[in-house]
Write a protein that holds these residues in place. Structure first.
Motif: not given
Length: 828
Positions: A384-388
């Motif tokens: 989720l951190a990478i996507v964001a």
């Protein structure tokens, strides 16, 4: 190495704007933490492999009768024998009959949820013991010794994992009583049903050994499991089951009425045990995804605003030779620092959220109680951190080549392009749209809960104490059991603070009770139609004073009395008001007759004389107001009440109407009944009000959980709208100054900014309504109980969003209206 240098530069750059960095990190940590926690919950309950051997070959077979509202009609022994003999796509069958037992000899006397199985059950289910052994083929047959296996959860929670329980003898009571030896403890697993505490062999239930149980095709009380044969698929097994079942119905038409519409279906065992939690958890996952979208949109707006303010810095970097790729990599490094920090905080706080959500989900699946946080939480947080980070890095638009050539570098004001403004508004509208969907969902749940809580039950719920005192037949005749209850009621009546005590066989809303699906009956004047079932009624056994104790009026005739119990030649009943209206319209039902016609009654315990008396006409002596003891919102009920001495006692509940706090009487009543019989379980004392509240707990939890999601989403969305407007005002300071210098009224500027905020809110509401409508239509094809929300929750949610959007617009609007003209004109 250059990217690591970018990360160091990003950390240094972000420390210069600590307010923005902290806001972004906390917002992302909320979105990432909530999603990581809920994914962990979904994985643990729905996706984690079962301990059952070759679980992908284990299926659950269900017989239903939708025509008479029987979602699970179970199977009879002859039906199971037919399926075993004819179905070849299944290599083995396992059977399980749910039984409520009383258990004596293992601590305090207690009622316990159990099951009766044959020797093939555990092998078919693919389970193993952690202590002792499981039930096998040697435990089948009428001459076998009674044996019991404890489920792991019961052994751990009720017995403290005491290994010395193996070999102990207990006394089990259900429809008949037997002694049994504890031979093993089942490995940690999900039992079926999931509240099962013990599993015993067939000999522990005398009713299962009766000839009627073995030969009665309509005597259905056993659930069925199967294991796919090598090379067979679920679809093949379904097709063969349907073929064999059709032949069974053709060969025995008397057992499968057309009105009942008997059907057979098969599904994977995993799907069966997770069905209760699947819908709730998937909706919860969707809600958390919307919160993540809202958080990302909010942060994207903050990043956009920061990028616009840094346009001069970025233009200088390009002028000094930095490529667009290098600048994008720098923005990606900053996003990764922000998102990584947010993910770290979110993942750190996720275990606490998992613990809270697991207690919530345990209402729907026992698997949630054994949930453990593992490395999947870290992977979800990182993903989720990478996507964001990628989204946030590519949201800002880099400076144009004109800017990098030196144009506008001397400008000290903030310039916002129409493209940037449009993107900020799109993000704000997206936040509002997602918030609207969550608000509508939460509003539906809350309004439903309020309606359930306000529904009038017709009972005195506050002053009636319900206590489970199950019938104990060990060493007693049926008459002695009746005399025990009479004496218990007499003694409880003598306690200070007791107004009246009565007997019933079910506690409203808590117990399903015997005959919940109803038994066929007829009445004077009713003509039976061949091939059509007679009407069905619920059967209840009560004592005199039952209606008075619960605060239910008798609308015609009279209550039972002691003489009714003694006169076996004139069987009498009381009927519900709805039954009287349907069977005797515009007539006086008193002294008319009703009689049971359901063929399943031939399998009830008792002598032939008892069964003949049960099937004989019963004279109606009274009509009582309806008591719907199954539904929170009362519905018309068709019920026949037998007097205590004349009916089979399967349950056993005492209802104590009090003149003081009911809970102060629990200890004296327990002590009194135990003095009459030391082996008598006395449990689950609660007022009817608290029983009802307990039944409503899942609805209340749903409302709280989704209400919290909606509240968080609304707060983030409001901040997003206020931020967009504040940034818009700051970028339009010169415009507002010129307008004021030319004579424009401050009120017009105030109204314009507020209108801009209201416009974004209106667009968000419309977008959310459209998205919600499409999502609900799509979800309805997967979730059978999915319904469109009513107009009231939609209107309330729209009004709330519009209101908070206007309120959020007030501060930047007031700032715009108070712009100093000379300072604004000097800003360039």
């Amino acid at each position: 190495m250059s990217f690591f240098r970018d990360l160091r530069v990003a950390v240094h750059s972000l420390t210069r704007t600590p307010g923005l960095a902290i806001t972004v990190v906390l917002t992302l940590s909320l979105g990432i933490g909530a999603n990581a926690a809920i994914f962990t919950l979904v994985r643990g309950v729905l996706l984690k492999p079962l301990v059952n051997r070759d679980e992908n070959r284990l299926i659950y077979i269900r017989q239903s009768a939708p025509g008479i509202h029987e979602a699970n009609a179970a199977f009879s022994v002859p039906e199971i024998q037919d399926l075993r003999a004819s179905v070849k796509t299944l290599s083995a069958f396992g059977d399980f009959s749910t039984m409520g037992f009383t258990m004596v000899g293992l601590g305090e006397p207690r009622t316990i949820q159990g099951g009766v199985v044959s020797g093939t059950f555990f092998d078919v289910m693919g389970l193993h013991p952690v202590l002792g052994r499981l039930i096998g083929a040697q435990d089948d047959g009428p001459n076998a010794a009674g044996v019991v296996v404890l489920t792991y959860r019961f052994w751990a929670t009720a017995l403290g994992k005491d290994p010395s329980v193996i070999g102990k003898t207990v006394r089990l009571g259900s429809i008949g009583e037997r002694t049994a030896k504890i031979i093993g403890v089942l490995e940690p697993c999900v039992p079926y049903p999931q509240d099962t505490e013990i599993i015993s062999n067939i000999v522990t239930s005398p009713h299962h050994l009766s000839a009627t149980m073995v030969t009665g095709r309509i005597h259905r009380m056993t659930e069925l499991f199967g294991r796919l044969a090598p090379g067979a698929t679920l679809d093949q097994a379904r097709a063969e089951l349907h073929t064999v079942y059709s032949a069974m119905k053709k060969d025995h038409p008397e057992a499968y009425s057309k009105q009942a519409d008997y059907q057979i279906e098969a599904r994977m065992f995993r799907d069966e045990i997770t069905s209760g939690a699947r819908d709730v958890l998937l909706v919860l996952l969707a809600a958390s995804a919307l919160v993540f979208v809202i958080a990302c949109c909010n942060v994207a707006n903050l990043i956009l605003a920061r990028t616009v303010r840094r346009e001069g810095e970025l233009a200088v970097r390009m002028a000094l030779g930095a490529s667009r790729g290098a600048l994008r990599r720098m923005l990606l490094a900053e996003s990764l620092v922000l998102c990584g920090t947010g993910a770290l905080i979110g993942v750190t706080s996720a275990p606490l959220m998992v613990a809270v959500l697991a207690r919530y989900a345990s209402r729907f699946s026992v698997r949630a109680l054994d949930l453990k946080v593992d490395s999947s939480l870290l992977w979800v947080g990182a993903a989720l951190a990478i996507v964001a980070a990628v989204i946030l890095a590519f949201v800002p638009r880099l400076p144009s080549s004109a800017s990098s050539s030196g144009l506008g570098l001397s400008s000290g004001s903030v310039r916002i392009t129409s493209g940037t403004n449009r993107r900020q508004q799109i993000f704000a509208v997206t936040q509002i749209a997602a918030s609207f969907v969550l608000l509508v969902g939460a509003s539906v749940l809350i309004s439903t809960l309020i309606a359930l809580q306000r529904a009038r039950t017709g009972l005195d719920t506050q002053r009636v104490l319900a206590i489970d005192v199950p019938a104990m037949y060990y060493g007693k005749t049926p008459q002695q059991v009746v005399d025990f209850y009479r004496e218990a009621m007499r003694r409880v009546d003598a306690l200070p603070g007791v107004n009246r005590t009565a007997f019933g066989d079910v506690v409203p809303w808590r117990d399903s009770g015997p005959g919940t699906g109803g038994l066929q009956f007829s009445a004077d004047g009713h003509v039976h139609t061949p091939g059509v079932e007679d009407p069905r009624a619920t059967w209840r056994v009560i004592s005199p004073g039952y209606f008075a104790a619960l605060g239910v009026p008798i609308v015609a005739g009279r209550d039972f009395n002691a003489l009714d119990d003694q006169n076996h030649d004139d069987s009498v009943v009381i009927i519900s008001q709805t039954l009287a209206q349907r069977m005797f319209p515009n007539q006086d039902p008193i002294n008319r007759h009703v009689f049971w016609t359901d063929p399943v009654l031939q399998f009830f315990p008792g002598t032939d004389a008892d069964k003949a008396r049960l099937m004989a006409p019963h004279r109606i002596i009274g009509v009582a107001a309806d008591i719907d003891d199954n539904h929170i919102v009362p519905e018309p009920t068709v019920t026949v009440y037998d007097p205590l001495a004349g009916g089979l006692i399967i349950g056993g509940r005492l209802f104590v109407h009090t003149t003081r706090d009911p809970y102060t009487l629990v200890t004296p009543i327990t002590r009194l009944i135990r003095s009459m019989s030391a082996d008598q379980p006395v449990e689950h004392a609660a007022t009817l009000e608290d029983v009802r509240a307990e039944v409503l707990t899942p609805d209340r939890l749903n409302s709280v959980v989704f209400g919290v999601f909606a509240g968080v989403a609304l707060a983030i969305a409001v901040v997003g709208v206020a931020g967009v407007l504040a940034f818009s005002v700051s970028s339009r300071t010169r415009e507002f100054g010129i307008r004021l210098a030319l004579g424009s009224e401050p009120q017009l500027i105030l109204k314009g900014v507020i209108a801009e905020g209201a416009g974004m809110a209106a667009l968000g509401v419309l977008a959310g309504a459209a998205f919600g409508f499409v999502a609900a239509r799509l979800a309805s094809s997967y979730f059978a109980e999915m319904k469109m929300p009513g107009a009231l929750p939609v209107v309330i949610s729209a009004f709330l969003l519009m209101t908070v959007a206007v309120v959020a617009s007030l501060l930047p609007a007031a700032r715009a209206a108070r712009v100093d003209v000379m300072e604004a004109l000097r800003s360039e």
